[in-house]
Enzyme design. Structure first.
Site, mmCIF file in Angstrom:
data_model
loop_
_atom_site.group_PDB
_atom_site.id
_atom_site.type_symbol
_atom_site.label_atom_id
_atom_site.label_comp_id
_atom_site.label_asym_id
_atom_site.label_seq_id
_atom_site.Cartn_x
_atom_site.Cartn_y
_atom_site.Cartn_z
ATOM 1 N N HIS A 124 -0.079 -4.062 4.601
ATOM 2 C CA HIS A 124 0.239 -4.864 3.423
ATOM 3 C C HIS A 124 1.390 -5.798 3.765
ATOM 4 C CE1 HIS A 124 -2.367 -2.377 0.920
ATOM 5 N NE2 HIS A 124 -1.913 -1.353 1.638
ATOM 6 N N GLY A 151 -2.060 19.402 13.171
ATOM 7 C CA GLY A 151 -2.098 19.311 11.717
ATOM 8 C C GLY A 151 -1.070 18.337 11.164
#
Length: 197
Positions: A124, A151
């Site tokens: 963005h 993880g």
């Protein structure tokens, strides 16, 4: 990534701009339809319908751009489109993968992905005005063969991770990582080389 307004005579649809990795606004009807299609398939994949292994594989093949043989992706899975996500053969993806596949995310063969990993291609504008006007773009992610993402790893837009590399749990990968290394931290840094035999 610095925002540069697109030329007014560009001639491309927002979908074409999106897939090229250029600045776009997600108001194109084709973008909305692709998101709806993905949401319906993801809902089925993450629901009880996918308890049957054969049906789960059928949904995965329909949802993703490509998926190799003997690859397992445990639900829940979350994608923007699915069609820009490509997973090689014999890979294992644990619960809770978020793959924001605005542009291509390519995962190689024999990759292991831990639970709650995020693969994020969107970018963005840093400038407030264009961000308020909903401009965005994306950069592809490539994960080489035999990579292990622990993880909770987050892979940022435009990153390539070389083959045989291990990224420790909870790391944030903001820049490319070479092949055959152990990387840890936020931002992820190479700790040492690994035996690749």
């Amino acid at each position: 990534m610095t925002f540069e307004p697109p030329p007014s005579d560009d001639g491309r649809t927002m979908t074409e701009r999106m897939l090229a990795g250029d600045w776009y606004v997600a108001d194109d009807p084709a973008i909305v339809e692709a998101q709806r299609r993905a949401a319906a398939l993801v809902s089925a994949y993450n629901g009880p319908e996918a308890l049957d292994g054969t049906r789960r594989r059928e949904l995965l093949v329909e949802l993703l751009g490509s998926v190799g043989e003997d690859t397992e992706i445990r639900p829940p899975l979350h994608v923007d489109y699915g069609s820009q996500l490509h997973v090689g053969a014999r890979s294992f993806v644990n619960f809770g993968l978020i793959a924001l596949d605005v542009v291509d995310i390519v995962i190689g063969d024999d990759v292991q992905i831990g639970p709650n990993v995020q693969l994020l291609t969107p970018v963005h504008p840093l400038e407030a005005g264009p961000r308020r006007d909903k401009w965005e773009a994306a950069r592809p992610i490539t994960i080489g063969d035999n990579v292990w993402l622990g993880g909770g790893v987050i892979v940022c837009p435009g990153v390539t991770i070389g083959a045989d590399t291990v990224v420790g749990a909870g790391s944030v990968v903001t820049k490319d990582l070479p092949a055959g290394v152990l990387a840890l931290g936020n931002p992820a840094r190479v700790l040492r080389e690994l035996d690749r035999s």
